[in-house]
Design an enzyme around this catalytic site. Structure first.
Site, PDB file in Angstrom:
ATOM      1  N   HIS A  19      37.190  29.472  40.237  1.00  0.00           N
ATOM      2  CA  HIS A  19      36.383  29.004  41.067  1.00  0.00           C
ATOM      3  C   HIS A  19      36.347  28.122  42.196  1.00  0.00           C
ATOM      4  O   HIS A  19      34.930  28.498  42.974  1.00  0.00           O
ATOM      5  CB  HIS A  19      35.031  29.180  39.976  1.00  0.00           C
ATOM      6  CG  HIS A  19      33.711  30.257  40.896  1.00  0.00           C
ATOM      7  ND1 HIS A  19      33.644  29.968  41.989  1.00  0.00           N
ATOM      8  CD2 HIS A  19      33.173  30.796  39.779  1.00  0.00           C
ATOM      9  CE1 HIS A  19      32.631  31.000  41.805  1.00  0.00           C
ATOM     10  NE2 HIS A  19      32.062  31.763  41.101  1.00  0.00           N
TER      11      HIS A  19
ATOM     12  N   ASP B 189      36.107  32.762  45.116  1.00  0.00           N
ATOM     13  CA  ASP B 189      35.035  32.827  45.291  1.00  0.00           C
ATOM     14  C   ASP B 189      34.764  34.155  44.736  1.00  0.00           C
ATOM     15  O   ASP B 189      35.608  35.282  44.735  1.00  0.00           O
ATOM     16  CB  ASP B 189      33.759  32.708  46.553  1.00  0.00           C
ATOM     17  CG  ASP B 189      33.675  32.013  46.950  1.00  0.00           C
ATOM     18  OD1 ASP B 189      33.368  30.016  46.392  1.00  0.00           O
ATOM     19  OD2 ASP B 189      33.664  31.490  48.453  1.00  0.00           O
TER      20      ASP B 189
END
Length: 322
Positions: A295, A299
Site C-alpha cells: 500500500h 493505491d
C-alpha cells in the site's frame, strides 16, 4: 519426592525474554537490548515490530530488570508445552533448515512485518485462453507445448506496461519505477521455493516465455540457478492452480510491490448473451486471481486498474500475440 526448585531468574534479557529471531537481529542491528522492549506477541513475545517501535520512540524501552521479571514470572506458571520445551510427549524429528529454507523464511517474515499488504481478487474467463492454447499446441507439432501459466506471465507483464506503478519498488527516499518488466515465477522443488525471473517478459513471445520458465524450473530442481537469477525481478506470479487450489493470497516478494496469486481453472455455469442479446447460462472456464499489493506504493484504485488490464488481456489473449 521433593518438588523441584524453581529456576533462578535469568539476568540476561536474551534468556528471559521471549523474542523472535528476526526481532533479536533487528535489536542487535540498532544496538537495543531486546529485554528492554515490551513484547506485543503471544505471552509477551517480542516481535520485529516492537523493536522498530522502540527505535522510533526510545521512551518505550524499559530497564532490562523490569523487562525480564514479568516474563520470567509468566514463564514459570506456563506449561512446558507452551514454552516449547519438549514439544509434547510424542516422537518427532527435527529437520535442519537448509540455506534456501532459512533465507526464504527470513525474507517472507520481513515482508509480512514491514510491508502493508492488501489484497484484490477478480474472476476471469479462461475460455479464450483454453481455445487458443489448444490451437497453438496442435499447430506446434511437438516443437513446444504452451501452458496456461505462459499466458498468465505474459498478461502480467503487459498489464505492468499499462499500469507501471505496479512494476515498482518502495525505497526510503523514493518509489523506484522500473523500466524493465522482469516477471518472477514461483517454483517449488524438494530443495525449497525458488523465484527465478523471466527478463523483459513483456517483450517476449509465449514460446520464449515457455522455454525460459521450463529451463529455470529444471535448473532450480537441480540446484543450478545462479544468485543473479534469484535476486532480480520486478513483479511475481505464484500459481497453485495445479494443486486444485481455488484461490489464495500470496506474500509479497521483497523488495517488489506486488505478487499475483493464481488459482485453478474451474468449469462452472456462467452467464453469456446470445445472438439476440438475451442472457443465457452456459458452461465456462473460470479462474480466480488475487493481487497482493504494497500500500506504500500501490493505491487501491491503481491495483484495481491493474487487475482490469490483466483481466482484459487474459480474456482476449489474441491481443497478446499482436
Amino acid at each position: 519426592a521433593a518438588p523441584a526448585a524453581a529456576a533462578p531468574a535469568a539476568t540476561a534479557a536474551g534468556s528471559a525474554v521471549k523474542s523472535s529471531p528476526y526481532a533479536r537481529s533487528m535489536a542487535a542491528k540498532h544496538g537495543i537490548d531486546v529485554g528492554a522492549v515490551s513484547g506485543s506477541g503471544p505471552h509477551g513475545r517480542v516481535v520485529a515490530g516492537d523493536v522498530l517501535d522502540a527505535v522510533d520512540d526510545p521512551s518505550l524501552l524499559r530497564t532490562t530488570a523490569a523487562a525480564a521479571q514479568p516474563v520470567a514470572a509468566e514463564q514459570a506458571t506456563m506449561p512446558a508445552a507452551a514454552l516449547g520445551a519438549g514439544d509434547g510427549d510424542g516422537d518427532y524429528t527435527d529437520v535442519p533448515h537448509s540455506n534456501v529454507r532459512r533465507v526464504t523464511a527470513q525474507r517472507l517474515a520481513m515482508s509480512k512485518q514491514t510491508i502493508p499488504h492488501y489484497y484484490l481478487t477478480v474472476e476471469t474467463s479462461m475460455d479464450e485462453v483454453m481455445t487458443l492454447r489448444a490451437r497453438l499446441n496442435a499447430e506446434a507439432r511437438g516443437k513446444y507445448k504452451l501452458s496456461v501459466n505462459d499466458f498468465i506471465v505474459k498478461a502480467t507483464a503487459l498489464a505492468c506496461r499499462e499500469v507501471p506503478t505496479v512494476n515498482a519498488t518502495w525505497r526510503d527516499d523514493a518509489v523506484r519505477m522500473h523500466h524493465n518488466i522482469d516477471v518472477n515465477v514461483a517454483v517449488n522443488t524438494e530443495r525449497g521455493l525458488f523465484t527465478p525471473y523471466v527478463a523483459s517478459a513483456d517483450q517476449r513471445g509465449l514460446v520464449a516465455i515457455n522455454a525460459a520458465v521450463r529451463d529455470a524450473a529444471e535448473r532450480a530442481a537441480a540446484g543450478k540457478l545462479t544468485p543473479a537469477e534469484l535476486s532480480g525481478g520486478t513483479v511475481t506470479v505464484s500459481n497453485l492452480g495445479m494443486y486444485g487450489i481455488s484461490h489464495f493470497s500470496a506474500v509479497i516478494n521483497p523488495p517488489q510491490a506486488a505478487i499475483l496469486a493464481v488459482g485453478g481453472i474451474e468449469r462452472r455455469p456462467v452467464v453469456r448473451d446470445d445472438d439476440d442479446g438475451n442472457a443465457i447460462l452456459v458452461p465456462g472456464h473460470v479462474m480466480s486471481v488475487t493481487l497482493s499489493c504494497d500500500h506504500r506504493v500501490i493505491d487501491g484504485a491503481v491495483g484495481a486498474q491493474w487487475l482490469q488490464a490483466y483481466r482484459r488481456l487474459i480474456e482476449q489473449p489474441i491481443n497478446m500475440l499482436l
